[in-house]
Design a protein around this motif. Structure first.
Motif, PDB file in Angstrom:
ATOM      1  N   LEU A 250      42.772  50.096  52.376  1.00  0.00           N
ATOM      2  CA  LEU A 250      42.081  51.051  51.884  1.00  0.00           C
ATOM      3  C   LEU A 250      42.238  52.346  52.500  1.00  0.00           C
ATOM      4  CD1 LEU A 250      39.241  48.933  50.733  1.00  0.00           C
ATOM      5  CD2 LEU A 250      40.883  49.445  49.516  1.00  0.00           C
ATOM      6  N   GLN A 251      42.192  52.298  53.762  1.00  0.00           N
ATOM      7  CA  GLN A 251      42.181  53.672  54.519  1.00  0.00           C
ATOM      8  C   GLN A 251      43.565  54.436  54.235  1.00  0.00           C
ATOM      9  OE1 GLN A 251      41.802  51.877  58.411  1.00  0.00           O
ATOM     10  NE2 GLN A 251      39.351  52.251  58.643  1.00  0.00           N
ATOM     11  N   ILE A 252      44.555  53.619  54.023  1.00  0.00           N
ATOM     12  CA  ILE A 252      45.979  54.131  54.039  1.00  0.00           C
ATOM     13  C   ILE A 252      45.909  54.802  52.476  1.00  0.00           C
ATOM     14  CG2 ILE A 252      48.341  53.716  53.315  1.00  0.00           C
ATOM     15  CD1 ILE A 252      48.221  51.477  55.903  1.00  0.00           C
ATOM     16  N   ALA A 253      45.418  53.996  51.741  1.00  0.00           N
ATOM     17  CA  ALA A 253      45.389  54.597  50.148  1.00  0.00           C
ATOM     18  C   ALA A 253      44.375  55.656  50.224  1.00  0.00           C
ATOM     19  CB  ALA A 253      44.880  53.206  49.244  1.00  0.00           C
ATOM     20  N   ASP A 254      43.495  55.672  50.903  1.00  0.00           N
ATOM     21  CA  ASP A 254      42.557  56.910  51.125  1.00  0.00           C
ATOM     22  C   ASP A 254      43.181  58.022  51.495  1.00  0.00           C
ATOM     23  OD1 ASP A 254      39.690  58.378  50.422  1.00  0.00           O
ATOM     24  OD2 ASP A 254      39.850  58.216  52.741  1.00  0.00           O
ATOM     25  N   GLN A 255      43.995  57.997  52.748  1.00  0.00           N
ATOM     26  CA  GLN A 255      44.683  59.073  53.172  1.00  0.00           C
ATOM     27  C   GLN A 255      45.782  59.757  52.302  1.00  0.00           C
ATOM     28  OE1 GLN A 255      45.840  56.987  56.810  1.00  0.00           O
ATOM     29  NE2 GLN A 255      44.351  57.825  58.114  1.00  0.00           N
ATOM     30  N   ILE A 256      46.334  58.702  51.603  1.00  0.00           N
ATOM     31  CA  ILE A 256      47.406  59.122  50.766  1.00  0.00           C
ATOM     32  C   ILE A 256      46.631  59.858  49.398  1.00  0.00           C
ATOM     33  CG2 ILE A 256      49.095  58.208  48.854  1.00  0.00           C
ATOM     34  CD1 ILE A 256      49.777  55.968  50.773  1.00  0.00           C
ATOM     35  N   ALA A 257      45.646  59.487  49.130  1.00  0.00           N
ATOM     36  CA  ALA A 257      44.899  60.306  47.998  1.00  0.00           C
ATOM     37  C   ALA A 257      44.629  61.726  48.641  1.00  0.00           C
ATOM     38  CB  ALA A 257      43.869  59.422  47.422  1.00  0.00           C
TER      39      ALA A 257
ATOM     40  N   VAL B  93      52.455  64.766  56.756  1.00  0.00           N
ATOM     41  CA  VAL B  93      51.224  64.138  56.941  1.00  0.00           C
ATOM     42  C   VAL B  93      51.487  62.405  56.521  1.00  0.00           C
ATOM     43  CG1 VAL B  93      48.786  63.687  55.562  1.00  0.00           C
ATOM     44  CG2 VAL B  93      49.752  66.000  56.134  1.00  0.00           C
ATOM     45  N   LEU B  94      52.364  62.301  55.680  1.00  0.00           N
ATOM     46  CA  LEU B  94      52.634  60.999  55.051  1.00  0.00           C
ATOM     47  C   LEU B  94      53.226  60.036  56.342  1.00  0.00           C
ATOM     48  CD1 LEU B  94      53.936  60.914  51.446  1.00  0.00           C
ATOM     49  CD2 LEU B  94      51.839  60.067  52.521  1.00  0.00           C
ATOM     50  N   ASN B  95      54.221  60.824  57.092  1.00  0.00           N
ATOM     51  CA  ASN B  95      55.002  60.232  58.373  1.00  0.00           C
ATOM     52  C   ASN B  95      53.777  59.886  59.322  1.00  0.00           C
ATOM     53  OD1 ASN B  95      56.827  59.575  60.054  1.00  0.00           O
ATOM     54  ND2 ASN B  95      56.967  61.482  61.161  1.00  0.00           N
ATOM     55  N   LYS B  96      52.812  60.852  59.504  1.00  0.00           N
ATOM     56  CA  LYS B  96      51.612  60.475  60.408  1.00  0.00           C
ATOM     57  C   LYS B  96      50.860  59.400  60.202  1.00  0.00           C
ATOM     58  CE  LYS B  96      47.556  62.878  62.653  1.00  0.00           C
ATOM     59  NZ  LYS B  96      46.922  63.961  62.746  1.00  0.00           N
ATOM     60  N   ILE B  97      50.659  59.080  58.785  1.00  0.00           N
ATOM     61  CA  ILE B  97      49.875  58.106  58.085  1.00  0.00           C
ATOM     62  C   ILE B  97      50.577  56.684  58.555  1.00  0.00           C
ATOM     63  CG2 ILE B  97      49.070  56.845  56.005  1.00  0.00           C
ATOM     64  CD1 ILE B  97      48.592  59.691  54.917  1.00  0.00           C
ATOM     65  N   PHE B  98      51.792  56.846  58.352  1.00  0.00           N
ATOM     66  CA  PHE B  98      52.751  55.290  58.326  1.00  0.00           C
ATOM     67  C   PHE B  98      53.251  55.358  59.612  1.00  0.00           C
ATOM     68  CE2 PHE B  98      52.749  56.110  53.535  1.00  0.00           C
ATOM     69  CZ  PHE B  98      51.819  54.876  53.418  1.00  0.00           C
ATOM     70  N   ASN B  99      53.147  56.368  60.573  1.00  0.00           N
ATOM     71  CA  ASN B  99      53.999  56.041  61.823  1.00  0.00           C
ATOM     72  C   ASN B  99      52.897  56.743  62.909  1.00  0.00           C
ATOM     73  OD1 ASN B  99      56.455  54.871  60.931  1.00  0.00           O
ATOM     74  ND2 ASN B  99      56.986  56.937  59.938  1.00  0.00           N
ATOM     75  N   PRO B 100      51.808  56.039  63.019  1.00  0.00           N
ATOM     76  CA  PRO B 100      50.799  57.058  64.013  1.00  0.00           C
ATOM     77  C   PRO B 100      51.199  56.760  65.405  1.00  0.00           C
ATOM     78  CG  PRO B 100      49.853  54.762  63.306  1.00  0.00           C
ATOM     79  CD  PRO B 100      51.359  55.038  62.448  1.00  0.00           C
ATOM     80  N   GLU B 101      52.138  55.858  65.810  1.00  0.00           N
ATOM     81  CA  GLU B 101      52.320  55.752  67.151  1.00  0.00           C
ATOM     82  C   GLU B 101      53.414  56.843  67.548  1.00  0.00           C
ATOM     83  OE1 GLU B 101      53.233  52.787  65.144  1.00  0.00           O
ATOM     84  OE2 GLU B 101      51.146  52.227  64.918  1.00  0.00           O
ATOM     85  N   THR B 102      54.270  57.304  66.701  1.00  0.00           N
ATOM     86  CA  THR B 102      55.375  57.938  66.809  1.00  0.00           C
ATOM     87  C   THR B 102      55.146  59.486  66.909  1.00  0.00           C
ATOM     88  OG1 THR B 102      56.211  57.718  64.649  1.00  0.00           O
ATOM     89  CG2 THR B 102      56.998  56.141  66.257  1.00  0.00           C
ATOM     90  N   VAL B 103      54.117  59.708  66.231  1.00  0.00           N
ATOM     91  CA  VAL B 103      53.888  61.248  65.928  1.00  0.00           C
ATOM     92  C   VAL B 103      53.179  61.790  66.726  1.00  0.00           C
ATOM     93  CG1 VAL B 103      52.903  63.001  64.173  1.00  0.00           C
ATOM     94  CG2 VAL B 103      54.017  60.758  63.580  1.00  0.00           C
ATOM     95  N   SER B 104      53.324  62.753  67.665  1.00  0.00           N
ATOM     96  CA  SER B 104      52.336  63.095  68.799  1.00  0.00           C
ATOM     97  C   SER B 104      51.325  64.159  68.056  1.00  0.00           C
ATOM     98  CB  SER B 104      53.118  64.106  69.436  1.00  0.00           C
ATOM     99  OG  SER B 104      53.792  65.205  69.051  1.00  0.00           O
ATOM    100  N   ALA B 105      50.061  64.118  68.772  1.00  0.00           N
ATOM    101  CA  ALA B 105      48.958  64.601  68.261  1.00  0.00           C
ATOM    102  C   ALA B 105      49.003  66.122  68.556  1.00  0.00           C
ATOM    103  CB  ALA B 105      47.914  64.060  69.047  1.00  0.00           C
TER     104      ALA B 105
END
Length: 133
Positions: free
Chosen positions: A101-108, A121-133
């Protein structure tokens, strides 16, 4: 020996408009109500036994109370449909559902935000470990 229902029928047939008293009529009426109530209780006990609910255990009775309250508070057809849809995706706990549900909300949110860089943003949602802050 007669059943309670047979006894009631016999008593009702024996009522005479000229000789039967109001007390007799009232006692027959109360006996009928008592038999009906006992039938309901008996049916409830059979149903509880069918679901292995031990009526002398407080926690079992509390589970029944909780289930009845849930049924009173929510439309069980809707709840069943939601559960069936979740199970189609192998989601059988709230902990398994929340990330979805969190992923669906972020995509929305990405969909609704015309100013964001959607791919980043989608890359950050689906790959939170690989994207630097």
């Amino acid at each position: 020996k007669h059943t309670d229902e047979e006894l009631i029928r016999h008593a009702e047939l024996a009522l005479d408009p000229l000789t039967s008293t109001d007390l007799e009529r009232e006692l027959i009426s109360r006996f009928e109500a008592s038999i009906a109530e006992n039938g309901i209780h008996s049916g409830m006990l059979e149903l509880l036994e069918e679901f292995d609910v031990e009526t002398y255990k407080t926690d079992d009775i509390e589970r029944v109370r909780t289930a009845l309250q849930f049924a009173a508070d929510y439309d069980l057809d809707n709840v069943r449909a939601v559960m069936e849809a979740a199970l189609e995706f192998d989601i059988d706990t709230a902990d398994a559902l929340k990330p979805m549900l969190q992923i669906a909300d972020q995509i929305a949110q990405v969909r609704d935000d015309a100013t964001s860089d959607g791919i980043a943003v989608l890359n950050k949602i689906f790959n939170p470990e690989t994207v630097s802050a």
